[in-house]
Design an enzyme around this catalytic site. Structure first.
Site, PDB file in Angstrom:
ATOM      1  N   HIS A  58      -7.508   0.636  -4.931  1.00 53.57           N
ATOM      2  CA  HIS A  58      -6.062   0.858  -5.007  1.00 53.57           C
ATOM      3  C   HIS A  58      -5.641   1.864  -6.080  1.00 53.57           C
ATOM      4  CE1 HIS A  58      -6.964  -1.991  -8.151  1.00 53.57           C
ATOM      5  NE2 HIS A  58      -5.868  -1.577  -8.747  1.00 53.57           N
ATOM      6  N   HIS A  73      -2.007   5.514  -8.794  1.00 52.86           N
ATOM      7  CA  HIS A  73      -1.984   4.104  -8.404  1.00 52.86           C
ATOM      8  C   HIS A  73      -1.344   4.016  -7.025  1.00 52.86           C
ATOM      9  CE1 HIS A  73      -1.677  -0.251  -8.801  1.00 52.86           C
ATOM     10  NE2 HIS A  73      -2.417  -0.133  -9.899  1.00 52.86           N
TER      11      HIS A  73
END
Length: 151
Positions: A58, A73
């Site tokens: 992620h 992110h």
């Protein structure tokens, strides 16, 4: 030294303050900007030339030769997905070029799962004053200049 940081995804540029996570919104991790991604499956690309120094499904960090590091992110609270829905295209320690695919994902699926797919792009170890020429809010394509970092 001036470093141009590219957008890792296509979408709408928004201020970091709009990220629904106080750690990012209050720039605790570092200054930067965020991209509200298009809701289509695709790849997040490297924002700079460098080495992948941190790699999670992620999120990732790419460090340049000069030591500047950029965190990307993919979504908020996506760590809780334990990698589900993400495809890694690189390995930790790999040298990448700006614009090279790093992680495949689908922002629409993240959103359908009740999480925000917004993508904070953070200049690690930077001061807010060192970020110049920050992209205005509005549309951006993956691989286009997002901000310039004066080091």
């Amino acid at each position: 030294m001036t470093l141009t940081v590219l957008s890792p995804v296509s979408g709408e540029v928004v201020p970091l303050s709009e990220v629904p996570d106080p750690v990012f919104a209050q720039a605790m991790v570092g200054p930067g900007i965020a991209v509200q991604p298009e809701r289509t499956a695709g790849d997040a690309v490297s924002p700079v030339d460098g080495t992948v120094v941190t790699l999670h499904p992620h999120a990732f960090v790419v460090a340049t030769e000069s030591g500047a590091a950029v965190l990307v992110h993919l979504g908020i609270d996506t760590v809780k997905l334990k990698g589900e829905g993400f495809t890694l295209h690189v390995v930790k320690g790999e040298t990448v070029r700006a614009g090279q695919p790093v992680i495949g994902w689908n922002p629409a699926e993240i959103e359908q799962g009740g999480r925000s797919p917004i993508c904070p792009v953070i200049a690690l170890d930077a001061s807010a004053e060192s970020l110049v020429d920050v992209h205005e809010p509005g549309p951006v394509k993956a691989g286009e200049a997002l901000l310039t970092w004066q080091r």
